[in-house]
Design a protein around this motif. Structure first.
Motif, PDB file in Angstrom:
ATOM      1  N   ALA A  60       3.875  -0.114   9.634  1.00 29.46           N
ATOM      2  CA  ALA A  60       3.761   1.113   8.838  1.00 29.46           C
ATOM      3  C   ALA A  60       5.118   1.559   8.328  1.00 29.46           C
ATOM      4  N   LEU A  64       5.166   1.851   4.352  1.00 29.33           N
ATOM      5  CA  LEU A  64       5.169   3.217   3.827  1.00 29.33           C
ATOM      6  C   LEU A  64       6.498   3.933   4.015  1.00 29.33           C
ATOM      7  N   GLY A 142       0.751   6.754  11.043  1.00 30.14           N
ATOM      8  CA  GLY A 142       0.671   6.337   9.644  1.00 30.14           C
ATOM      9  C   GLY A 142      -0.758   6.175   9.170  1.00 30.14           C
ATOM     10  N   THR A 146      -2.316   8.281   6.055  1.00 30.26           N
ATOM     11  CA  THR A 146      -2.737   7.443   4.934  1.00 30.26           C
ATOM     12  C   THR A 146      -4.182   7.731   4.535  1.00 30.26           C
ATOM     13  N   THR A 149      -4.479  11.176   2.965  1.00 26.47           N
ATOM     14  CA  THR A 149      -3.995  11.243   1.581  1.00 26.47           C
ATOM     15  C   THR A 149      -4.894  10.467   0.628  1.00 26.47           C
ATOM     16  N   THR A 302       4.317  10.464   1.775  1.00 23.16           N
ATOM     17  CA  THR A 302       3.133   9.972   1.067  1.00 23.16           C
ATOM     18  C   THR A 302       3.476   9.418  -0.316  1.00 23.16           C
ATOM     19  N   LEU A 305       1.435   6.475  -1.788  1.00 21.92           N
ATOM     20  CA  LEU A 305       0.054   6.776  -2.140  1.00 21.92           C
ATOM     21  C   LEU A 305      -0.047   7.747  -3.304  1.00 21.92           C
ATOM     22  N   THR A 325      -3.606   1.445  -0.363  1.00 18.61           N
ATOM     23  CA  THR A 325      -4.264   1.860   0.874  1.00 18.61           C
ATOM     24  C   THR A 325      -4.719   0.656   1.680  1.00 18.61           C
ATOM     25  N   ALA A 328      -1.651  -0.801   3.293  1.00 16.83           N
ATOM     26  CA  ALA A 328      -1.171   0.046   4.385  1.00 16.83           C
ATOM     27  C   ALA A 328      -2.058  -0.096   5.615  1.00 16.83           C
TER      28      ALA A 328
END
Length: 505
Positions: A60, A64, A142, A146, A149, A302, A305, A325, A328
């Motif tokens: 993660a 991200l 995470g 994720t 969001t 974020t 995303l 997504t 992730a």
């Protein structure tokens, strides 16, 4: 968030989960022994193993966290991917092949075989579990933000979903199950970063309202600008933690036990260097695009995303968000699976095996390895993903790095020296982790040198561990294991000599 907006992300999560379980069923059919569950019976070839290592290593924090950190703090944060990649150089040159030749299943196995001490083994087991759980926390964290969001799910859904999928996959077939899964997930993650980045760059070149990529802002694009002594210390401590911590990560080390021999372990490591290095070229693109589209540092967690929706409205942006997504979620699953294998291997050997058959023992241990950090992530949210992973690296660098390097390359290491060094480095780094988590330093808020030194402890905790191991070992030289020369010869002799592998299992 409307149902239509959330649909691509929801489909992505479901698809990744189903593919993970589907591919994992292959391992379930052929996993029959403890060796299958822990090290895939040492039959994983270098290329496949490199894909799997890369899949579980790119967590993660990699997928991200890096882009968000670069957006929030500038080019100083490039040291994270540089250190995470460079750590494999040390693995390649100093550790990979000898560690495979040791014949161990886990780090505690290696420590006990090298030093003939159950106490050393027990301390190693504690640190394996501690590092594994500390590293699992940001994976669950995470996953929570994720899914919140991308599809508007409650924060608890992500940790629970990842925990269940990982538990089914790992408990079903162990290392055999997750090897192919992690190899598939590496390429999914790479695609999920590369394709949206290419599309967004094309969109940016045609968007007259977007700003520059940050080249005109020295404070953002140049490392160590105006950071002062504290910033310089933090940077070098971070480099030390990431560079040396890689070899001490239990889920990374255990994968080298799956190679057929030491030469295959080296080829695996060399391939991983190329795969991981290529992957880390992409997150800075997202940070630069975030800067161009005016994403604030407060939204950096974020960024990956949010960016497609900012740059490309409508269905196109939602599809790109759905792809990111998927990548992730694959990152959470692959890294969590590797960590659970490592922690469960130790727990099953040293805790649950006392009352259960071997395979049942492993499955119970896997459940413990998942449920405790998952519960902690639900009770203690809002970890900084990349920063908390950095702390796990600092603990690994302060404990297992000295043990492995001295245990592999220095005959004079004694059980007492190893215990003292791990306790010194481990205590220092663990206290630093506790201080950092309790004082909010993961949010980048520091009050002075105490926060700086404890926020990035590797610069003092790693030398402390090495010095303690060496000095105490010299003071207790009479307790050097009698088989040390023979054991080191086995670690360093080429496989072609076919020396006696008395510790091979």
């Amino acid at each position: 968030m409307s149902d239509l907006t959330a649909l691509p992300g929801l489909i992505a999560v479901i698809a990744v989960s189903l593919m993970t379980l589907l591919i994992g069923t292959w391992g379930v059919r052929v996993s029959r022994t403890t060796s299958d569950f822990l090290v895939a019976s040492r039959t994983v070839r270098p290329t496949l193993n490199a894909f799997a290592v890369s899949g579980e290593y790119l967590s993660a924090a990699s997928f991200l966290g890096i882009a968000g950190l670069l957006l929030a703090y500038g080019a100083d944060m490039l040291w994270y991917p540089v250190g995470w990649t460079a750590g494999y150089l040390l693995l390649l040159v100093l550790v990979a092949a000898p560690l495979r030749r040791s014949g161990a299943y886990t780090l505690p196995d290696f420590a006990e075989a090298r030093l003939e001490s159950r106490t050393v083994r027990s301390i190693c087991s504690v640190f394996v579990v501690a590092i594994g759980w500390l590293y699992l926390l940001p994976q669950f964290e995470g996953a929570g933000f994720t899914l919140a969001t991308a599809i508007g799910a409650p924060r608890w859904v992500g940790p629970v979903a990842v925990g269940l999928v990982v538990l089914i996959g790992v408990g079903g077939g162990g290392m055999r199950s997750i090897t192919l899964v992690q190899a598939f997930q590496y390429w999914l993650k790479l695609t999920a970063l590369l394709v949206p980045a290419a599309v967004l760059l094309v969109v940016w070149t045609r968007d007259e309202t977007a700003g520059s990529l940050g080249a005109g802002d020295p404070a953002w694009s140049m490392p160590l600008v105006g950071s002062g002594g504290a910033g310089l210390y933090t940077t070098y401590s971070l480099i030390l933690a990431t560079f040396l911590g890689t070899m001490g990560l239990p889920h990374v080390v255990v994968r080298f036990y799956t190679n057929p021999d030491g030469g295959a372990a080296r080829r695996t490591t060399l391939t991983v260097l190329a795969l991981v290095g290529g992957f880390y070229l992409i997150p800075p693109v997202y940070a630069a695009l975030g800067h161009a589209y005016g994403v604030g540092s407060g939204d950096s967690s974020t960024l990956m995303l949010d960016l497609p929706r900012l740059a490309l409205s409508g269905l196109g942006g939602e599809l790109l968000t759905g792809l990111i997504t998927a990548g992730a979620f694959a990152a959470f699953l692959s890294t969590s699976s590797g960590l659970v294998i490592a922690v469960a291997g130790v727990l099953s050997q040293d805790v649950t095996s006392r009352r259960l058959p071997e395979i049942a023992s492993f499955r119970v241990a896997a459940a413990i390895a998942v449920l405790i950090p998952m519960g902690a992530s639900l009770a203690l949210p809002n970890f900084g993903v990349a920063q908390s992973v950095g702390l796990a690296f600092a603990v690994a660098a302060s404990t297992f790095c000295p043990l492995l390097l001295l245990g592999i390359w220095w005959r004079g290491l004694t059980p007492t020296g190893a215990i003292a060094g791990m306790l010194a480095g481990g205590a220092g780094s663990v206290v630093a982790v506790g201080w950092t988590l309790s004082h909010g330093a993961l949010d980048g808020v520091t009050d002075g040198w105490a926060d700086v030194l404890l926020g990035q402890p590797a610069a003092w905790s790693v030398p402390l561990a090495f010095a303690t191991m060496v000095l105490v070992s010299r003071a207790t030289a009479s307790s050097t294991p009698r088989h040390a020369n023979r054991f080191l010869a086995r670690l360093h002799a080429p496989e072609s000599l076919d020396l006696e592998r008395s510790g091979e299992r």
